[in-house]
Design a protein around this motif. Sequence first.
Motif, PDB file in Angstrom:
ATOM      1  N   LEU A 161       0.866  -1.187   0.000  1.00 19.41           N
ATOM      2  CA  LEU A 161       0.000   0.000   0.000  1.00 19.41           C
ATOM      3  C   LEU A 161       0.904   1.239   0.000  1.00 19.41           C
ATOM      4  O   LEU A 161       1.637   1.476   0.961  1.00 19.41           O
ATOM      5  N   ARG A 212       1.166   5.233  -0.150  1.00 22.50           N
ATOM      6  CA  ARG A 212       0.491   6.536  -0.057  1.00 22.50           C
ATOM      7  C   ARG A 212       1.275   7.515  -0.917  1.00 22.50           C
ATOM      8  O   ARG A 212       2.465   7.750  -0.688  1.00 22.50           O
ATOM      9  N   ALA A 215      -5.896  -1.409   5.728  1.00 23.13           N
ATOM     10  CA  ALA A 215      -4.789  -2.328   6.020  1.00 23.13           C
ATOM     11  C   ALA A 215      -5.059  -3.732   5.496  1.00 23.13           C
ATOM     12  O   ALA A 215      -4.128  -4.464   5.150  1.00 23.13           O
ATOM     13  N   TYR A 253       3.155  -1.236   4.211  1.00 25.62           N
ATOM     14  CA  TYR A 253       2.763   0.149   3.976  1.00 25.62           C
ATOM     15  C   TYR A 253       4.008   0.960   3.602  1.00 25.62           C
ATOM     16  O   TYR A 253       5.055   0.845   4.246  1.00 25.62           O
ATOM     17  N   CYS A 254       3.866   1.749   2.547  1.00 20.49           N
ATOM     18  CA  CYS A 254       4.972   2.602   2.092  1.00 20.49           C
ATOM     19  C   CYS A 254       4.438   4.022   1.927  1.00 20.49           C
ATOM     20  O   CYS A 254       3.498   4.244   1.169  1.00 20.49           O
ATOM     21  N   ASN A 255       5.022   4.983   2.645  1.00 18.51           N
ATOM     22  CA  ASN A 255       4.588   6.373   2.492  1.00 18.51           C
ATOM     23  C   ASN A 255       5.549   7.096   1.563  1.00 18.51           C
ATOM     24  O   ASN A 255       6.733   7.220   1.849  1.00 18.51           O
ATOM     25  N   SER A 295      -4.720   7.552   6.066  1.00 25.13           N
ATOM     26  CA  SER A 295      -3.795   6.946   5.100  1.00 25.13           C
ATOM     27  C   SER A 295      -2.355   7.398   5.282  1.00 25.13           C
ATOM     28  O   SER A 295      -1.451   6.842   4.669  1.00 25.13           O
ATOM     29  N   LEU A 339      -2.697   4.215   9.397  1.00 23.31           N
ATOM     30  CA  LEU A 339      -2.375   3.027   8.596  1.00 23.31           C
ATOM     31  C   LEU A 339      -0.914   2.608   8.758  1.00 23.31           C
ATOM     32  O   LEU A 339      -0.591   1.415   8.785  1.00 23.31           O
ATOM     33  N   ALA A 340      -0.034   3.596   8.907  1.00 23.78           N
ATOM     34  CA  ALA A 340       1.402   3.312   9.042  1.00 23.78           C
ATOM     35  C   ALA A 340       1.706   2.491  10.289  1.00 23.78           C
ATOM     36  O   ALA A 340       2.739   1.821  10.360  1.00 23.78           O
ATOM     37  N   LEU A 348       0.772  -1.843   9.729  1.00 23.59           N
ATOM     38  CA  LEU A 348       1.514  -2.757   8.846  1.00 23.59           C
ATOM     39  C   LEU A 348       3.009  -2.449   8.951  1.00 23.59           C
ATOM     40  O   LEU A 348       3.384  -1.362   9.373  1.00 23.59           O
ATOM     41  N   ALA A 354       6.113  -0.799   7.984  1.00 24.71           N
ATOM     42  CA  ALA A 354       6.079   0.476   7.255  1.00 24.71           C
ATOM     43  C   ALA A 354       7.466   0.944   6.824  1.00 24.71           C
ATOM     44  O   ALA A 354       8.469   0.687   7.495  1.00 24.71           O
TER      45      ALA A 354
END
Length: 396
Positions: free
Chosen positions: A17, A19, A135, A141-143, A155, A159-160, A163, A165
């Motif tokens: 995921l 962002r 999630a 998770y990748c921002n 988001s 969310l971070a 998962l 991250a």
Amino acid sequence: MAWKTLDQMQLDGKRVLVRVDINVPVADGKVTDDTRIQRIVPTVKDILGAGGLPILLAHFGRPKGARVAEMSLQQLVPALEAAFDAPVVFAADCVGPAAEAASAALQPGQVLLLENTRFHAAETENDAAFAANMAKLGDIYCNDAFSAAHRAHASTEALARLLPACAGRLMQAELSALETALGTPKRPVTAVVGGAKVSTKLELLGNLVGKVDNLIIGGGMANTFLAAKGIDVGKSLAEHDMTGTAREIMEKAAAAGCNIVLPVDVVVAREFKAGAANETVAADACPADAMILDAGPASVAEVSKVLEASKTLIWNGPLGAFEIEPFNAATDAAALKAAALTRAGGLISVAGGGDTVAALNASGAADDFSYISTAGGAFLEWMEGKTLPGVAALMG
């Protein structure tokens, strides 16, 4: 660095995921400036290259929790496919059955784009249940949206924490550049702060005088500081009610050993329009019926001297009314000087903020700066010394 990068994640076969900020200008259904899309290409391609399945989470506009057809991300699919050189599948929601089905059906080599996260009010409320539903769609998770990292949204923040991250390539570049510029910089450090109003950059100025060796003030803000020193600035844009605050900032700077650089000469005109008749006068000699629209050549020479003696530069805001000629002269000259010093290897230069990016692009200096941030509010809040929720969440 306490945050992880893509290199530290096992991506093969994993749904990631991501962002992103693809809040780009659109006219007649077509993207008119794809800068923000191009900035996320390295992250998406690296995930695909490692066998991962990228699932993009993004906002578009301010729908305020309602479904607004013209704010659908579906219109960006052609531009994304062209940028990624990969098929982009679209899901009509970012949570729930449609999103879950699209995530489950995603094939290697494909990218999944989820619908506008802000179609749900729960996104801007940083709702835990909403984040938990997002999630479900991924394993990692990748921002990659530093420009949205100052918002504690579902988001970007909640969310971070649900998962494993990491930071994407753009986020990694932004954080590394800012750490280099303000965290552990090579000294002397110089900041250029311009723009119309002192009132909008109070926290920024207050933070910088304790961290930098030189603070160059330009634009309408400089007029307020000149007025604070008892100088008559005629009809210039200035916040006369902020002169006391400007004096406090100058006192704080003096106590911290920070050298404040104000214009010593100015370009004045009687009207604010391109090609207006103008003259250069000493900073304390602005005619009563004129307004200061740019710093003069002697001021540019002073700024150049300061830049030559600096190792690190942080730039936010123009030195004059750069949008109209000839009042772009000081901004262009200083920017080109910084670019030349950077190109020669003597200066690390980091810039950010909307007007700043436009001014540096217009001057032709942008390509030679060490790093230019596309973030506005997040860049400013970082410079103000604030903790950004989206970054803090990556720290675990």
